[in-house]
Design a protein around this motif. Structure first.
Motif, short mmCIF file in Angstrom:
data_model
loop_
_atom_site.label_atom_id
_atom_site.label_comp_id
_atom_site.label_asym_id
_atom_site.label_seq_id
_atom_site.Cartn_x
_atom_site.Cartn_y
_atom_site.Cartn_z
N UNK A 80 -39.54 -13.03 31.15
CA UNK A 80 -39.22 -14.29 30.74
C UNK A 80 -39.53 -14.73 29.20
N UNK A 81 -39.16 -13.44 28.40
CA UNK A 81 -39.20 -13.69 27.02
C UNK A 81 -38.02 -14.43 26.63
N UNK A 82 -38.31 -15.46 25.59
CA UNK A 82 -37.37 -15.99 24.86
C UNK A 82 -36.20 -15.35 24.50
N UNK A 83 -35.02 -15.18 25.04
CA UNK A 83 -33.90 -14.39 24.31
C UNK A 83 -32.80 -15.19 23.67
N UNK A 84 -33.12 -16.69 23.79
CA UNK A 84 -32.03 -17.41 23.08
C UNK A 84 -31.01 -18.04 23.94
N UNK A 85 -30.82 -17.53 25.22
CA UNK A 85 -29.70 -17.84 25.96
C UNK A 85 -30.37 -18.75 26.99
N UNK A 86 -29.74 -20.24 26.83
CA UNK A 86 -30.45 -21.40 27.45
C UNK A 86 -30.05 -21.39 28.95
N UNK A 87 -29.82 -20.28 29.93
CA UNK A 87 -29.34 -19.96 31.09
C UNK A 87 -30.79 -19.72 31.88
N UNK A 88 -30.85 -19.96 33.21
CA UNK A 88 -31.68 -19.33 34.07
C UNK A 88 -31.36 -18.03 34.38
N UNK A 89 -32.57 -17.45 35.18
CA UNK A 89 -32.39 -15.76 35.26
C UNK A 89 -31.38 -15.89 36.50
N UNK A 90 -30.60 -14.89 36.68
CA UNK A 90 -29.94 -14.38 38.04
C UNK A 90 -28.91 -15.46 38.15
N UNK A 91 -28.19 -16.03 37.33
CA UNK A 91 -27.26 -17.08 37.24
C UNK A 91 -25.82 -16.62 37.46
N UNK A 92 -25.48 -15.37 37.11
CA UNK A 92 -24.21 -14.74 37.17
C UNK A 92 -24.23 -13.60 38.15
N UNK A 93 -23.01 -13.33 38.78
CA UNK A 93 -23.09 -11.77 39.59
C UNK A 93 -23.10 -10.73 38.72
N UNK A 94 -22.24 -10.60 37.69
CA UNK A 94 -22.00 -9.35 36.92
C UNK A 94 -21.94 -9.68 35.41
N UNK A 95 -22.71 -8.81 34.70
CA UNK A 95 -22.49 -9.02 33.01
C UNK A 95 -21.88 -7.65 32.69
N UNK A 96 -20.59 -8.08 31.69
CA UNK A 96 -19.92 -6.83 30.93
C UNK A 96 -20.39 -7.11 29.51
N UNK A 97 -21.19 -6.16 28.72
CA UNK A 97 -21.46 -6.71 27.53
C UNK A 97 -21.15 -5.15 26.79
#
Length: 143
Positions: free
Chosen positions: A72-89
């Motif tokens: 739970x380090x502040x990464x600057x993204x104001x979204x809760x954890x495990x909010x999306x199924x898949x991330x492509x980056x």
């Protein structure tokens, strides 16, 4: 589709001596630069005893960067954890001026994803990233 800016604090390095009068493109910082007029090269090393190993030292901030994504380090993204199924980056490659930024992107992606993360990285960083993912973070990873 979510477009967001990841918070990034570059890892800190301890100051190290680099014998000689400059180097790299540092000809405008008081040194000759070592190889001709362009200022490229390793510089003039008149004091052979002043050389210090070029390996970097870790500090507590580096430990924070490479800490587990679920901390739970502040990464600057104001979204809760495990909010999306898949991330492509496709993170910026973590080289010289932005060392570790690729790890910060990967860490944030892992925090946000429920199922999978697909991420592009430099081939040369593969052993480091695989060790980080598998051994330090305890995650399954494959290429």
């Amino acid at each position: 589709l979510i477009h967001a800016k990841v918070k990034y604090d570059p890892p800190k390095r301890e100051k190290q001596g680099r014998g000689g009068g400059g180097g790299g493109r540092g000809h405008n910082r008081g040194g000759r630069g070592g190889r001709g007029k362009k200022g490229r090269g390793r510089g003039n090393n008149n004091n052979k005893n002043s050389m210090v190993s070029s390996s970097s030292s870790t500090t507590p901030q580096n430990d924070l960067l490479y800490s587990h994504p679920n901390n739970n380090d502040d990464d600057g993204i104001p979204l809760p954890s495990k909010i999306v199924d898949t991330v492509i980056t496709n993170p910026p490659f973590g080289t010289k001026n932005n060392e570790g930024i690729d790890v910060q992107f990967l860490k944030t992606a892992i925090r946000l994803a429920k199922t999978a993360v697909y991420s592009f990285h430099k081939t040369s960083t593969r052993p480091f990233l695989m060790k980080l993912l598998r051994e330090k973070w305890g995650l399954n990873a494959e290429v």
